[in-house]
Scaffold this motif. Structure first.
Motif, PDB file in Angstrom:
ATOM      1  N   PHE A   1       0.517  -1.662   0.419  1.00  0.00           N
ATOM      2  CA  PHE A   1       0.042   0.593  -0.424  1.00  0.00           C
ATOM      3  C   PHE A   1       1.133   1.309   0.217  1.00  0.00           C
ATOM      4  O   PHE A   1       0.493   1.833  -0.896  1.00  0.00           O
ATOM      5  N   ILE A   2       1.771   1.605   0.768  1.00  0.00           N
ATOM      6  CA  ILE A   2       3.278   2.576   1.189  1.00  0.00           C
ATOM      7  C   ILE A   2       3.841   2.649  -0.650  1.00  0.00           C
ATOM      8  O   ILE A   2       3.951   3.968  -0.936  1.00  0.00           O
TER       9      ILE A   2
ATOM     10  N   PHE B   1       7.178   2.612   9.977  1.00  0.00           N
ATOM     11  CA  PHE B   1       7.632   4.770   9.998  1.00  0.00           C
ATOM     12  C   PHE B   1       8.627   4.394  11.085  1.00  0.00           C
ATOM     13  O   PHE B   1       9.522   5.509  10.737  1.00  0.00           O
ATOM     14  N   THR B   2       9.063   5.094  11.930  1.00  0.00           N
ATOM     15  CA  THR B   2      10.193   4.589  12.955  1.00  0.00           C
ATOM     16  C   THR B   2      11.589   3.792  12.850  1.00  0.00           C
ATOM     17  O   THR B   2      12.050   4.625  12.321  1.00  0.00           O
ATOM     18  N   ALA B   3      11.538   2.561  11.898  1.00  0.00           N
ATOM     19  CA  ALA B   3      12.689   2.393  12.047  1.00  0.00           C
ATOM     20  C   ALA B   3      12.878   2.071  10.333  1.00  0.00           C
ATOM     21  O   ALA B   3      14.200   2.255  10.254  1.00  0.00           O
ATOM     22  N   ILE B   4      12.102   2.128   9.513  1.00  0.00           N
ATOM     23  CA  ILE B   4      12.825   1.916   7.859  1.00  0.00           C
ATOM     24  C   ILE B   4      12.781   3.580   7.831  1.00  0.00           C
ATOM     25  O   ILE B   4      13.976   4.378   6.904  1.00  0.00           O
TER      26      ILE B   4
ATOM     27  N   THR C   1       2.091  12.510   8.208  1.00  0.00           N
ATOM     28  CA  THR C   1       0.343  12.403   7.676  1.00  0.00           C
ATOM     29  C   THR C   1       0.345  10.921   7.000  1.00  0.00           C
ATOM     30  O   THR C   1      -1.179  10.938   7.651  1.00  0.00           O
ATOM     31  N   MET C   2       1.064  10.675   6.880  1.00  0.00           N
ATOM     32  CA  MET C   2       0.755   9.101   5.514  1.00  0.00           C
ATOM     33  C   MET C   2       0.646   8.082   6.953  1.00  0.00           C
ATOM     34  O   MET C   2      -0.234   7.519   6.937  1.00  0.00           O
ATOM     35  N   PHE C   3       1.370   8.541   8.045  1.00  0.00           N
ATOM     36  CA  PHE C   3       1.441   7.296   9.225  1.00  0.00           C
ATOM     37  C   PHE C   3      -0.762   7.303   9.845  1.00  0.00           C
ATOM     38  O   PHE C   3      -1.236   6.372  10.096  1.00  0.00           O
TER      39      PHE C   3
ATOM     40  N   ILE D   1       2.662   4.541  -3.172  1.00  0.00           N
ATOM     41  CA  ILE D   1       1.627   6.094  -2.864  1.00  0.00           C
ATOM     42  C   ILE D   1       3.437   6.768  -2.500  1.00  0.00           C
ATOM     43  O   ILE D   1       3.095   8.203  -2.829  1.00  0.00           O
ATOM     44  N   LEU D   2       4.029   6.402  -1.809  1.00  0.00           N
ATOM     45  CA  LEU D   2       5.545   7.696  -2.303  1.00  0.00           C
ATOM     46  C   LEU D   2       5.702   6.671  -3.757  1.00  0.00           C
ATOM     47  O   LEU D   2       6.655   8.059  -3.960  1.00  0.00           O
ATOM     48  N   MET D   3       5.896   6.147  -4.135  1.00  0.00           N
ATOM     49  CA  MET D   3       6.645   6.329  -5.350  1.00  0.00           C
ATOM     50  C   MET D   3       5.838   7.159  -6.570  1.00  0.00           C
ATOM     51  O   MET D   3       6.131   8.084  -7.182  1.00  0.00           O
ATOM     52  N   PHE D   4       4.514   8.460  -6.230  1.00  0.00           N
ATOM     53  CA  PHE D   4       4.175   9.094  -6.872  1.00  0.00           C
ATOM     54  C   PHE D   4       3.927  10.703  -5.956  1.00  0.00           C
ATOM     55  O   PHE D   4       3.929  11.507  -6.121  1.00  0.00           O
ATOM     56  N   LEU D   5       5.498  10.315  -4.722  1.00  0.00           N
ATOM     57  CA  LEU D   5       5.551  12.037  -4.142  1.00  0.00           C
ATOM     58  C   LEU D   5       7.093  11.934  -4.643  1.00  0.00           C
ATOM     59  O   LEU D   5       8.484  11.062  -4.854  1.00  0.00           O
TER      60      LEU D   5
END
Lengths: 334, 284
Positions: B57-58, B145-148, B78-80, B61-65
């Motif tokens: 899922f993520i 989110f915190t580790a990566i 915001t994503m989290f 989404i990241l690929m479009f940012l």
């Protein structure tokens, strides 16, 4: 004696689709019940006797508030099944014929405890009630096994235990002994007789005439959605007690022969049960009057293409009432 | 015919009303958890598929940012929170339908309908299992989110966030009841619910604020409770401006949530009634 169950002119039609894909199945209208009326008295064991598809389960489902009738009225324990459905549900225990209906990953005891909660039984009462029912139905030693390990007979007995959980005054048992081995079936019958002793009203469906004769105070014979006769087993049998009955085993049976027998002189009713469709092995049950009729019938059978294997003379039973009134047999082929 | 005959059964004597509901709820929760923990494959599948789902899922989404936003704490936060909200809402939406489908497959529906137990409680069992996977998902997301991304997660007002998420869950239960009614009526419609969930959460501004949506879509957004849930979560967690004055936004959200619940409950009741006419109540 007051009525526990009263059914007045109840009719039910199902609109079904046969085969096909998506929305293309052929529409079919099935008249499951046609103006069915009967009364079950308080403390009575009442049987609905009829073959598969006669409308027995539909009747039980309407009385259990699982189905709504298209027309007519019915009351259970004094409450209307449509207008006072909640009160009806508080008054009944239902055991519908099904191999499923339980949570297979729970034990028998856990399944009962869950339903006890849904019936709002107090925990301590529920525990003792469940212990009692498990003992009553010989399930004590298997109570903590998962239901997935249960045999058909054990599931049937658990089904009856669930129906008895809230100790209801009225019980509906749909084919309570179907598919059971003789020992389990005997146990279930014993329990039903015990319930009668406790003054419970039991409405059961069966296509087993021996069961109906053994257990029921009164029986309604139902065929193709209609009640065709009601009475005590003795009263019903008296309708055919003047007649004679033979059962003929025949190989190479065909429907034409049955029609011919039905038209025979002195023949009151005749019906066949096919035992082996390949060889045409069949059992014909013939209700007749007078020795001349027997001579004619045997003549017809001997001159037919079929091979006569045996002829037995029998005492009239409830099945013969059914054969006489419908031209069909009660029990499914064995 | 004797009218209003005496009912000699303990169910009439014990635990009425609220207590009855609690007894039912306890039974449902026990059954669902027992079932869940007796299917090891079910648990293993959840443990394995939850992070896989998150990555699937993520990453798109990241690929479009733009690449520089991958390090932006505001964007990542915001994503989290969007993912958390997705998880919560999805638990509510799927719960009833999942439970009804399971009862259909187990063959227990008729035995349940012959009791007087609340239909909403009977089928709330799906929420138990979804709650487990929901918390599992939130834990995975936190670790992810915190580790990566090495992002410091923002949470200005924990109580506000919690209240918004709980209200979001309740509103989703309203949708869940509607979906459950459709399952009861039409049986296997899971894929449809998947599509509806994507569209619903898409236009409610879970990932992108509704103010950036085209105006016709925005009008629809304002009629859906999840728009206000997403907005309130962003407000309480990240300190973002709210769409409406807070009191008005809460009032709107609560009204819409109540409406969803009432609509869902009445639809479930109506479908049960209809199925009792057609005879399809126990079929699957």
């Amino acid at each position: 004696m007051a009525s526990s169950v009263l059914v007045e002119n109840v009719s039910k039609v199902f609109h079904t689709r046969e085969g096909g894909l998506l929305f293309r199945g052929k529409k079919r209208v099935v008249e499951a019940l046609k103006n069915v009326s009967f009364e079950v008295r308080e403390g009575e064991v009442f049987g609905l006797l009829g073959p598969n598809g006669a409308g027995k389960t539909t009747t039980i489902k309407i009385l259990s508030t699982l189905l709504l009738p298209d027309s007519g009225d019915a009351w259970v324990n004094g409450y209307h099944v449509v207008k006072e459905a909640n009160k009806v549900r508080e008054s009944i225990g239902v055991s519908l014929y099904s191999d499923r209906g339980f949570y297979w990953k729970l034990s028998g005891r856990e399944n009962l405890m869950y339903f006890a909660r849904l019936y709002h039984l107090e925990r301590s009462y529920a525990k003792s009630r469940i212990d009692y029912l498990l003992k009553l139905l010989d399930l004590e030693s298997d109570a903590d096994r998962l239901v997935e390990e249960y045999s058909t007979g054990m599931k049937s007995k658990l089904n009856i235990a669930r129906a008895l959980l809230q100790d209801p005054p009225v019980l509906f048992l749909d084919e309570p002994t179907i598919g059971l081995d003789p020992t389990a079936a005997r146990k279930v019958r014993e329990v039903i007789m015990e319930l009668r002793g406790e003054g419970k009203t039991v409405l059961l469906t069966t296509h087993n005439m021996y069961e109906a004769e053994l257990l029921c105070d009164r029986v309604a014979i139902i065929s193709k959605g209609r009640v065709i006769a009601i009475g005590t087993p003795g009263e019903l049998k008296s309708k055919v007690s003047e007649h004679k009955v033979i059962e003929v085993e025949l190989a190479g049976f065909d429907e034409g022969l049955l029609e011919m027998v039905k038209q025979g002189r002195g023949v009151i009713g005749a019906a066949a049960r096919i035992r082996d469709p390949v060889s045409g092995l069949a059992e014909l049950r013939i209700v007749y009057d007078g020795d001349f009729a027997l001579k004619d019938v045997l003549g017809m059978l001997l001159s037919s293409r079929g091979r006569l294997i045996s002829v037995k003379s029998l005492e009239p039973t409830l099945e013969d009432v059914f054969v006489t009134m419908t031209g069909e047999r009660l029990e499914a082929p064995s | 015919m004797r009218q209003g005959g005496k009912v000699n059964c303990p169910s009439t004597k014990f635990l009425r009303g609220f207590k009855a509901g609690l007894a039912e709820l306890r039974g449902v929760v026990e059954v669902w958890f027992r079932n869940y923990f007796r299917y090891p494959a079910w648990i293993i599948a959840d443990v394995v598929t939850t992070p896989a789902w998150l990555i699937l899922f993520i990453v798109p989404i990241l690929m479009f940012l733009p690449r520089e936003q991958w390090q932006d704490p505001g964007v990542l936060n915001t994503m989290f929170w969007a993912m958390v909200l997705w998880d919560v809402v999805s638990s509510g939406i799927w719960s009833f339908g999942m439970a009804i489908r399971r009862e259909q497959q187990t063959g227990t529906l008729e035995a349940l309908f012959v009791t007087n137990a609340s239909r909403a409680i009977l089928f709330s069992g799906g929420l138990c299992v979804r709650t487990v996977t929901m918390f599992m998902g939130i834990l995975y997301m936190f670790a992810f989110f915190t580790a990566i991304f090495k992002v410091e997660l923002m949470l200005f007002n924990p109580l506000g966030v919690l209240a918004s998420l709980v209200t979001g869950l309740v509103a989703a239960l309203g949708f869940g009841l509607i979906y459950g009614s459709l399952v009861l009526r039409f049986k296997n419609i899971g894929p449809l619910n998947n599509v509806v969930q994507f569209i619903l959460l898409g236009i409610c501004g879970v990932f992108v604020p509704v103010t950036s949506l085209p105006s016709p879509l925005r009008l629809i957004s304002y009629t859906l409770p999840f728009t206000y849930v997403a907005d309130l979560v962003r407000h309480y967690a990240l300190g973002a401006e709210s769409l409406l004055p807070l009191m008005l936004e809460w009032a709107t959200l609560l009204t819409q949530t109540a409406a969803m619940l009432i609509l869902g409950l009445s639809m479930l009741k109506q479908v049960e009634h209809q199925m009792k006419y057609t005879g399809g109540l126990g079929s699957y």
